[in-house]
Design a protein around this motif. Structure first.
Motif, mmCIF file in Angstrom:
data_model
loop_
_atom_site.group_PDB
_atom_site.id
_atom_site.type_symbol
_atom_site.label_atom_id
_atom_site.label_comp_id
_atom_site.label_asym_id
_atom_site.label_seq_id
_atom_site.Cartn_x
_atom_site.Cartn_y
_atom_site.Cartn_z
ATOM 1 N N THR A 1 -5.603 4.233 5.344
ATOM 2 C CA THR A 1 -5.878 4.706 4.038
ATOM 3 C C THR A 1 -4.949 4.940 3.140
ATOM 4 O OG1 THR A 1 -7.858 6.065 5.197
ATOM 5 C CG2 THR A 1 -6.676 7.048 3.049
ATOM 6 N N ALA A 2 -5.108 4.411 1.985
ATOM 7 C CA ALA A 2 -3.742 4.196 1.044
ATOM 8 C C ALA A 2 -4.477 3.787 -0.286
ATOM 9 C CB ALA A 2 -2.646 3.330 1.344
ATOM 10 N N VAL A 3 -3.605 3.784 -1.208
ATOM 11 C CA VAL A 3 -3.826 3.003 -2.307
ATOM 12 C C VAL A 3 -3.367 1.384 -2.462
ATOM 13 C CG1 VAL A 3 -3.505 2.817 -4.842
ATOM 14 C CG2 VAL A 3 -4.167 5.005 -3.955
ATOM 15 N N TYR A 4 -4.068 0.282 -2.456
ATOM 16 C CA TYR A 4 -3.615 -0.825 -2.194
ATOM 17 C C TYR A 4 -3.213 -1.475 -3.565
ATOM 18 C CZ TYR A 4 -4.851 -0.907 2.656
ATOM 19 O OH TYR A 4 -4.748 -0.259 3.924
ATOM 20 N N ARG B 1 0.779 -1.241 -0.036
ATOM 21 C CA ARG B 1 -0.069 -0.026 -0.009
ATOM 22 C C ARG B 1 0.819 1.229 0.003
ATOM 23 N NH1 ARG B 1 -2.742 -0.409 5.945
ATOM 24 N NH2 ARG B 1 -0.819 0.269 7.278
ATOM 25 N N GLN B 2 0.297 2.325 -0.383
ATOM 26 C CA GLN B 2 1.010 3.577 -0.687
ATOM 27 C C GLN B 2 -0.079 4.728 -0.396
ATOM 28 O OE1 GLN B 2 3.154 4.366 -3.979
ATOM 29 N NE2 GLN B 2 4.503 5.810 -3.032
ATOM 30 N N ALA B 3 0.186 5.126 0.953
ATOM 31 C CA ALA B 3 -0.391 6.560 1.174
ATOM 32 C C ALA B 3 0.066 7.952 0.690
ATOM 33 C CB ALA B 3 -0.525 6.634 2.942
ATOM 34 N N PRO B 4 -0.600 8.965 0.331
ATOM 35 C CA PRO B 4 0.001 10.055 -0.216
ATOM 36 C C PRO B 4 1.126 10.521 0.585
ATOM 37 C CG PRO B 4 -2.557 10.164 0.082
ATOM 38 C CD PRO B 4 -2.109 8.965 0.975
ATOM 39 N N GLY B 5 2.146 10.803 -0.069
ATOM 40 C CA GLY B 5 3.514 11.564 0.466
ATOM 41 C C GLY B 5 4.355 10.463 1.155
ATOM 42 N N LYS B 6 3.837 9.011 1.283
ATOM 43 C CA LYS B 6 4.709 8.148 1.780
ATOM 44 C C LYS B 6 5.121 7.037 0.819
ATOM 45 C CE LYS B 6 2.355 8.393 6.364
ATOM 46 N NZ LYS B 6 1.746 7.641 7.286
ATOM 47 N N GLU B 7 6.357 6.400 1.282
ATOM 48 C CA GLU B 7 6.628 5.150 0.394
ATOM 49 C C GLU B 7 5.661 3.903 0.437
ATOM 50 O OE1 GLU B 7 11.531 6.106 0.927
ATOM 51 O OE2 GLU B 7 10.398 4.207 1.634
ATOM 52 N N ARG B 8 5.916 3.340 -0.579
ATOM 53 C CA ARG B 8 5.012 2.102 -0.779
ATOM 54 C C ARG B 8 5.426 1.196 0.150
ATOM 55 N NH1 ARG B 8 3.739 -0.398 -6.592
ATOM 56 N NH2 ARG B 8 3.389 1.839 -6.604
ATOM 57 N N GLU B 9 4.598 0.444 1.211
ATOM 58 C CA GLU B 9 5.006 -0.334 2.347
ATOM 59 C C GLU B 9 4.315 -1.822 1.890
ATOM 60 O OE1 GLU B 9 3.733 1.074 5.960
ATOM 61 O OE2 GLU B 9 1.408 1.059 5.504
ATOM 62 N N PHE B 10 5.050 -2.871 2.638
ATOM 63 C CA PHE B 10 4.360 -4.241 2.552
ATOM 64 C C PHE B 10 3.202 -4.260 3.681
ATOM 65 C CE2 PHE B 10 4.535 -8.592 2.474
ATOM 66 C CZ PHE B 10 4.321 -9.124 3.955
ATOM 67 N N VAL B 11 2.292 -4.892 3.036
ATOM 68 C CA VAL B 11 1.073 -5.209 4.025
ATOM 69 C C VAL B 11 0.944 -6.790 4.365
ATOM 70 C CG1 VAL B 11 -1.372 -5.160 4.056
ATOM 71 C CG2 VAL B 11 -0.332 -3.421 2.895
ATOM 72 N N ALA B 12 0.932 -7.603 3.199
ATOM 73 C CA ALA B 12 1.034 -9.106 3.424
ATOM 74 C C ALA B 12 1.329 -9.877 2.191
ATOM 75 C CB ALA B 12 -0.539 -9.383 3.903
ATOM 76 N N ALA B 13 1.865 -11.049 2.440
ATOM 77 C CA ALA B 13 2.487 -11.806 1.356
ATOM 78 C C ALA B 13 1.961 -13.532 1.524
ATOM 79 C CB ALA B 13 3.692 -11.786 1.026
ATOM 80 N N ILE B 14 1.655 -13.864 0.803
ATOM 81 C CA ILE B 14 1.582 -15.457 0.618
ATOM 82 C C ILE B 14 2.133 -16.266 -0.714
ATOM 83 C CG2 ILE B 14 -0.595 -15.249 -0.920
ATOM 84 C CD1 ILE B 14 -2.064 -17.041 0.972
#
Length: 125
Positions: free
Chosen positions: A88-91, A35-48
């Motif tokens: 809140t972010a783009v996923y 996910r990536q929120a405005p003004g922030k770097e893309r961050e890991f959420v979950a993996a499978i």
């Protein structure tokens, strides 16, 4: 070439739930949500991984989110409960394609070759 299409985003109140889905074409060995929120770097959420024997979560979501996949349908879901405004972010859905990622690398965006266009999740306070 792998194509990924996310769906299920939207606006929800704090404490609510959303279920994101990612539909894939082509081989999807390891998959993840970032996910990536405005003004922030893309961050890991979950993996499978392919067999669902390995699932990983960011500490910020591990008690509230659940990742799952259906290889027969070539889909991956992210169930998000107890949502907070900071969610809140783009996923984005991502996959390694036919390559396998070592467990130690599943949290790293650079390990994923294919990405979807993203779906917006907005949590109101």
């Amino acid at each position: 070439q792998v194509q990924l299409v996310e769906s299920g985003g939207g606006l929800v109140q704090t404490g609510g739930s959303l279920r994101l889905s990612c539909a894939a074409s082509g081989r999807t060995q390891d998959m993840a949500w970032f996910r990536q929120a405005p003004g922030k770097e893309r961050e890991f959420v979950a993996a499978i991984n392919w067999g669902s024997s390995t699932t990983l979560y960011a500490d910020s979501v591990k008690t509230r989110f659940g990742i799952a996949r259906d290889n027969a349908k070539n889909t991956m879901d992210l169930q998000m409960d107890a949502l907070k405004p900071e969610d809140t972010a783009v996923y984005y859905c991502a996959t390694s394609g036919s390559s396998r990622i070592a467990t130690s690398g599943l949290r790293l965006a650079r390990m994923y070759r294919y990405w979807g266009q993203g779906t917006q999740v907005t949590v109101s306070s």
